[in-house]
Design a protein around this motif. Structure first.
Motif, PDB file in Angstrom:
ATOM      1  N   GLY A 151       0.157  67.098  41.644  1.00 52.01           N
ATOM      2  CA  GLY A 151      -1.033  67.353  42.435  1.00 52.01           C
ATOM      3  C   GLY A 151      -0.831  68.092  43.735  1.00 52.01           C
ATOM      4  O   GLY A 151      -1.792  68.319  44.462  1.00 52.01           O
ATOM      5  N   GLY A 152       0.398  68.473  44.099  1.00 50.92           N
ATOM      6  CA  GLY A 152       0.596  69.243  45.312  1.00 50.92           C
ATOM      7  C   GLY A 152       0.826  68.379  46.535  1.00 50.92           C
ATOM      8  O   GLY A 152       0.823  67.145  46.464  1.00 50.92           O
ATOM      9  N   PRO A 153       1.017  69.028  47.705  1.00 52.08           N
ATOM     10  CA  PRO A 153       1.459  68.301  48.902  1.00 52.08           C
ATOM     11  C   PRO A 153       0.499  67.229  49.377  1.00 52.08           C
ATOM     12  O   PRO A 153       0.928  66.184  49.859  1.00 52.08           O
ATOM     13  CB  PRO A 153       1.625  69.415  49.951  1.00 52.08           C
ATOM     14  CG  PRO A 153       0.870  70.582  49.418  1.00 52.08           C
ATOM     15  CD  PRO A 153       0.932  70.479  47.937  1.00 52.08           C
ATOM     16  N   VAL A 154      -0.799  67.443  49.264  1.00 55.08           N
ATOM     17  CA  VAL A 154      -1.745  66.434  49.719  1.00 55.08           C
ATOM     18  C   VAL A 154      -1.608  65.168  48.871  1.00 55.08           C
ATOM     19  O   VAL A 154      -1.570  64.044  49.384  1.00 55.08           O
ATOM     20  CB  VAL A 154      -3.187  66.975  49.665  1.00 55.08           C
ATOM     21  CG1 VAL A 154      -4.177  65.895  50.058  1.00 55.08           C
ATOM     22  CG2 VAL A 154      -3.341  68.179  50.566  1.00 55.08           C
ATOM     23  N   ALA A 155      -1.511  65.359  47.544  1.00 47.82           N
ATOM     24  CA  ALA A 155      -1.319  64.207  46.659  1.00 47.82           C
ATOM     25  C   ALA A 155       0.014  63.521  46.929  1.00 47.82           C
ATOM     26  O   ALA A 155       0.116  62.291  46.883  1.00 47.82           O
ATOM     27  CB  ALA A 155      -1.408  64.642  45.205  1.00 47.82           C
ATOM     28  N   HIS A 156       1.056  64.305  47.227  1.00 44.26           N
ATOM     29  CA  HIS A 156       2.358  63.712  47.520  1.00 44.26           C
ATOM     30  C   HIS A 156       2.272  62.752  48.700  1.00 44.26           C
ATOM     31  O   HIS A 156       2.876  61.669  48.671  1.00 44.26           O
ATOM     32  CB  HIS A 156       3.388  64.802  47.829  1.00 44.26           C
ATOM     33  CG  HIS A 156       3.626  65.739  46.692  1.00 44.26           C
ATOM     34  ND1 HIS A 156       4.232  66.968  46.853  1.00 44.26           N
ATOM     35  CD2 HIS A 156       3.340  65.645  45.378  1.00 44.26           C
ATOM     36  CE1 HIS A 156       4.299  67.579  45.693  1.00 44.26           C
ATOM     37  NE2 HIS A 156       3.769  66.794  44.782  1.00 44.26           N
ATOM     38  N   LEU A 157       1.529  63.128  49.732  1.00 42.20           N
ATOM     39  CA  LEU A 157       1.388  62.252  50.891  1.00 42.20           C
ATOM     40  C   LEU A 157       0.705  60.948  50.495  1.00 42.20           C
ATOM     41  O   LEU A 157       1.025  59.880  51.029  1.00 42.20           O
ATOM     42  CB  LEU A 157       0.604  62.960  51.990  1.00 42.20           C
ATOM     43  CG  LEU A 157       1.289  64.178  52.618  1.00 42.20           C
ATOM     44  CD1 LEU A 157       0.373  64.841  53.646  1.00 42.20           C
ATOM     45  CD2 LEU A 157       2.612  63.806  53.257  1.00 42.20           C
ATOM     46  N   GLY A 158      -0.231  61.026  49.559  1.00 37.81           N
ATOM     47  CA  GLY A 158      -0.862  59.810  49.064  1.00 37.81           C
ATOM     48  C   GLY A 158       0.112  58.944  48.291  1.00 37.81           C
ATOM     49  O   GLY A 158       0.144  57.714  48.453  1.00 37.81           O
ATOM     50  N   ALA A 209       5.303  70.263  54.227  1.00 35.56           N
ATOM     51  CA  ALA A 209       5.079  69.025  54.979  1.00 35.56           C
ATOM     52  C   ALA A 209       5.441  67.788  54.176  1.00 35.56           C
ATOM     53  O   ALA A 209       6.049  66.853  54.707  1.00 35.56           O
ATOM     54  CB  ALA A 209       3.618  68.951  55.429  1.00 35.56           C
ATOM     55  N   SER A 210       5.075  67.746  52.881  1.00 32.32           N
ATOM     56  CA  SER A 210       5.347  66.529  52.113  1.00 32.32           C
ATOM     57  C   SER A 210       6.846  66.316  51.941  1.00 32.32           C
ATOM     58  O   SER A 210       7.338  65.180  52.070  1.00 32.32           O
ATOM     59  CB  SER A 210       4.651  66.594  50.749  1.00 32.32           C
ATOM     60  OG  SER A 210       5.122  67.669  49.969  1.00 32.32           O
ATOM     61  N   SER A 211       7.594  67.362  51.676  1.00 33.34           N
ATOM     62  CA  SER A 211       9.045  67.221  51.561  1.00 33.34           C
ATOM     63  C   SER A 211       9.661  66.795  52.883  1.00 33.34           C
ATOM     64  O   SER A 211      10.594  65.987  52.929  1.00 33.34           O
ATOM     65  CB  SER A 211       9.686  68.532  51.092  1.00 33.34           C
ATOM     66  OG  SER A 211       9.322  68.824  49.764  1.00 33.34           O
ATOM     67  N   GLN A 212       9.134  67.323  53.991  1.00 27.51           N
ATOM     68  CA  GLN A 212       9.649  66.947  55.307  1.00 27.51           C
ATOM     69  C   GLN A 212       9.371  65.477  55.605  1.00 27.51           C
ATOM     70  O   GLN A 212      10.208  64.783  56.188  1.00 27.51           O
ATOM     71  CB  GLN A 212       9.048  67.850  56.377  1.00 27.51           C
ATOM     72  CG  GLN A 212       9.577  69.272  56.317  1.00 27.51           C
ATOM     73  CD  GLN A 212       8.782  70.217  57.213  1.00 27.51           C
ATOM     74  OE1 GLN A 212       7.613  69.983  57.504  1.00 27.51           O
ATOM     75  NE2 GLN A 212       9.408  71.304  57.630  1.00 27.51           N
TER      76      GLN A 212
END
Length: 395
Positions: A25-32, A64-67
């Protein structure tokens, strides 16, 4: 708050490998997904500390999510933990994309499209749950709710990575302007260690283009990837067209091969920055293959490591200052607004094509609220997408 290393690199690796295998789902989903795994389930950090990490990594260029993952790994198990988090989270997507690069697999057809749609529906539910939970914790009063709503509205009207950074910066400055009752703790200046990583970041950014003038193709690959990783805001969806400009236009990779990999990158779990490995592997000249993939991947992520290492411990020290705490409180509220905007566009607008999709996403959200494992919800949603596509084909 001082950095605590309460775990091991092995523990971090296992936790992030599960996410690397299931975080679609991409970086936004990763943060979730990260929030569910490390705030709710494992309790490696609390809601406010997690939001602070998200705010920090939104300021930094790169993925951002990887960081955020690198920062969580470092806080849990030091520098080995940071490396373990990165390798584990990135490895599955790299392996899958290299399989595509070698011709072992090409994603396509109605069943694959159905599975991809199911994964996007699951990502929509994951982000919706994260936005709701973070809003309850980080916007407890009218002022912060107003900041979140204003941030979300501005992000929707003016969608841009620059807008995101500006919103967080303005919210933080507004918080800093609030008066503080009584004396405050003095700010800790950056340590030599913080400056070491920052100087390394700047030295490579300035020095690699000069080294690339020598014509060595390996140095040229490192220079291009490092520059993209060091200067791009907005994550994977921004870096892909930049890679196209740097590698397709000069003829370093064929357009058809690039576009095939772009499609595959949307369907695999983990960070979209892993697409750099695909590009490095398929360069028309050396270094390519596995060596090119590893060089490209390492170079595009190196700025993220240097910037996180330069700012993370200092950032944690800043959090204890009351005036800066006010700034972070409003910055965190702005992050909630940005996540809300991303939930609407692109996730909601790109995923929901009718009432059936909306009901599907609502069902996935109910499962998550009832604490069904997010990876299981992802797999069930993907299976539903395949089943729906199969039924449509038979009909």
């Amino acid at each position: 708050m001082t950095t605590q290393h309460a775990g091991t690199a092995g523990e971090v690796f296992v936790a992030f490998l599960k996410l690397g295998l299931t975080s679609f789902g991409g970086p936004v989903a990763h943060l979730g997904f990260f929030r569910t795994a490390f705030v709710e389930r494992r309790r490696w950090l609390d809601e406010a500390a997690y939001a602070d990490l998200v705010a920090l990594c939104q300021f930094l260029p790169g993925p951002a999510s990887s960081q955020v993952g690198i920062a969580i790994g470092k806080q849990r198990a030091g520098y080995p933990g940071a490396i373990a988090a990165f390798v584990a989270f990135t490895l599955p997507s790299v392996v899958l994309l290299l399989a595509v690069a070698s011709g072992a697999a090409l994603l396509g057809g109605p069943l694959a499209a159905g599975a991809l749609h199911g994964l996007k529906v699951a990502a929509l539910a994951v982000v919706a749950q994260a936005v709701w939970a973070m809003a309850r914790t980080l916007t407890p009063d009218t002022a912060r709710r107003g900041v979140a709503l204003a941030a979300g509205l501005i992000a929707l009207v003016l969608p841009s990575p620059v807008t995101q950074v500006t919103i967080i910066a303005l919210a933080a400055l507004a918080g800093l302007a609030r008066p503080v009752a009584g004396p405050d703790l003095p700010l800790r200046p950056p340590t030599r260690g913080d400056l070491f990583w920052l100087i390394g970041f700047l030295a490579l950014l300035a020095g690699l283009p000069l080294l690339a003038l020598g014509g060595d193709p390996a140095v040229g690959l490192i220079d291009r990837m490092y520059r993209i990783g060091a200067l791009v805001f907005g994550g994977g969806h921004v870096v892909l067209p930049l890679l196209e400009a740097d590698f397709v236009a000069p003829g370093l990779i064929g357009r058809d091969a690039f576009l095939a990999g772009y499609g595959a990158a949307q369907a695999v779990p983990g960070p979209l920055f892993a697409f750099a490995a695909y590009v490095g592997a398929l360069q028309t000249g050396p270094p390519n293959g596995l060596a090119g993939a590893l060089l490209a991947l390492s170079a595009i992520y190196l700025p993220s490591f240097l910037l996180v290492f330069a700012t993370l411990d200092w950032w944690q020290g800043l959090r204890t200052n009351r005036r800066l705490r006010h700034g972070l409180d409003l910055a965190n509220a702005a992050v909630v607004g940005l996540l809300l905007a991303a939930l609407i566009d692109p996730l909601l607008l790109d995923t929901v094509g009718g009432w059936t999709d909306l009901a599907w996403a609502a069902a996935a959200l109910v499962l998550l609220v009832r604490r069904v494992s997010p990876p299981l919800v992802v797999l069930l949603s993907a299976a539903t997408g395949v089943t729906t596509a199969l039924a449509s084909g038979l009909g």
